[in-house]
Design a protein around this motif. Structure first.
Motif, PDB file in Angstrom:
ATOM      1  N   GLU A  81       0.823  -1.207   0.000  1.00  0.00           N
ATOM      2  CA  GLU A  81       0.000   0.000   0.000  1.00  0.00           C
ATOM      3  C   GLU A  81       0.862   1.265   0.000  1.00  0.00           C
ATOM      4  O   GLU A  81       0.524   2.254  -0.652  1.00  0.00           O
ATOM      5  N   GLN A  82       1.965   1.234   0.746  1.00  0.00           N
ATOM      6  CA  GLN A  82       2.873   2.387   0.757  1.00  0.00           C
ATOM      7  C   GLN A  82       3.498   2.606  -0.619  1.00  0.00           C
ATOM      8  O   GLN A  82       3.653   3.748  -1.075  1.00  0.00           O
ATOM      9  N   ILE A  83       3.855   1.515  -1.283  1.00  0.00           N
ATOM     10  CA  ILE A  83       4.455   1.610  -2.617  1.00  0.00           C
ATOM     11  C   ILE A  83       3.444   2.184  -3.609  1.00  0.00           C
ATOM     12  O   ILE A  83       3.767   3.054  -4.418  1.00  0.00           O
ATOM     13  N   LYS A  84       2.201   1.696  -3.540  1.00  0.00           N
ATOM     14  CA  LYS A  84       1.160   2.189  -4.452  1.00  0.00           C
ATOM     15  C   LYS A  84       0.871   3.666  -4.219  1.00  0.00           C
ATOM     16  O   LYS A  84       0.702   4.441  -5.172  1.00  0.00           O
ATOM     17  N   ALA A  85       0.813   4.069  -2.950  1.00  0.00           N
ATOM     18  CA  ALA A  85       0.542   5.471  -2.629  1.00  0.00           C
ATOM     19  C   ALA A  85       1.666   6.370  -3.127  1.00  0.00           C
ATOM     20  O   ALA A  85       1.418   7.446  -3.688  1.00  0.00           O
ATOM     21  N   ALA A  86       2.921   5.923  -2.937  1.00  0.00           N
ATOM     22  CA  ALA A  86       4.062   6.714  -3.399  1.00  0.00           C
ATOM     23  C   ALA A  86       4.068   6.828  -4.920  1.00  0.00           C
ATOM     24  O   ALA A  86       4.376   7.888  -5.480  1.00  0.00           O
ATOM     25  N   TYR A  87       3.702   5.744  -5.596  1.00  0.00           N
ATOM     26  CA  TYR A  87       3.661   5.768  -7.066  1.00  0.00           C
ATOM     27  C   TYR A  87       2.603   6.746  -7.556  1.00  0.00           C
ATOM     28  O   TYR A  87       2.868   7.555  -8.460  1.00  0.00           O
ATOM     29  N   ARG A  88       1.387   6.681  -6.980  1.00  0.00           N
ATOM     30  CA  ARG A  88       0.315   7.586  -7.415  1.00  0.00           C
ATOM     31  C   ARG A  88       0.711   9.044  -7.229  1.00  0.00           C
ATOM     32  O   ARG A  88       0.465   9.889  -8.098  1.00  0.00           O
ATOM     33  N   LYS A  89       1.362   9.317  -6.117  1.00  0.00           N
ATOM     34  CA  LYS A  89       1.760  10.697  -5.823  1.00  0.00           C
ATOM     35  C   LYS A  89       2.789  11.207  -6.829  1.00  0.00           C
ATOM     36  O   LYS A  89       2.671  12.320  -7.354  1.00  0.00           O
TER      37      LYS A  89
END
Length: 210
Positions: free
Chosen positions: A17-25
């Motif tokens: 989830e942290q990786i996905k959030a960082a990617y979206r940002k």
């Protein structure tokens, strides 16, 4: 080697989830439609894909390399080491009786030496052809000889570039082998062979009838 954790700005123990959030940002600012750089966005996507793939991520965490993110020189160096690893595996000598890492380093240094010699020979040939061209008067009309000599210089220049790439890859492979220490057997560590038993000298077992 480009570090996917640095590209995404996440910790090395980051969860999915942290990786996905960082990617979206980061994708919002990096996307070409938003004025971002195409190459940077491509690296961002590759880093995201790597960290979401548990197998590729484990390989990267263990080795520091990934085919998609590794530059050309590192890839060539890895290919060179892979070839040497195959030779190490096929070596029938007992582990501990020789140093395979030292053997790999020696093989790479020999490749570098040969490549440097080959490069100097190619440069010598190219310079000699250039001197011929300087002395060759241009023939009126079609300059067949001059054209062929210039083509030869161009071909040699390509060969020199390939040789330089080989030198760079071998040097990088040597760097990758730095820090490894192989434990050798101490003299006398070999197991003592079992003594041969002469059957005539072996203890005789009495039969139940005796």
């Amino acid at each position: 080697m480009t570090d996917p954790y640095d590209i995404l700005g996440v910790a090395r123990d980051a969860g999915e989830e942290q990786i996905k959030a960082a990617y979206r940002k980061r994708a919002k600012a990096a996307h070409p439609d938003s004025g971002g750089d195409t190459d940077a966005f491509s690296r961002l996507q590759k880093a995201y894909e790597l960290l979401l793939d548990p197998v590729r991520r484990k390989v990267f965490d263990d080795t520091g390399y990934d085919v998609e993110l590794t530059d050309a020189v590192d890839l060539q160096a890895l290919v060179a080491i892979e070839k040497l690893i195959t030779e190490m595996v096929l070596d029938e000598r007992e582990p501990g009786t020789f140093d395979p890492v030292a053997k790999m380093r020696a093989a790479l240094l020999e490749e570098i030496r040969k490549a440097h010699f080959s490069k100097s020979e190619l440069e010598r040939h190219s310079n000699r052809i250039g001197l011929h061209l300087d002395r060759l008067g241009k023939r009126p009309g079609k300059d067949v000889v001059g054209h062929m000599l210039r083509a030869r210089i161009k071909a040699i220049a390509t060969a020199i570039s390939e040789t330089e790439a080989k030198i760079g890859a071998s040097e990088r492979a040597c760097d990758m082998l730095d820090g490894y220490l192989y434990v050798m057997d101490e003299p006398g560590d070999e197991a003592e062979p079992a003594p041969d038993i002469e059957w005539d000298d072996a203890p005789k077992v009495r039969s139940a009838a005796q």
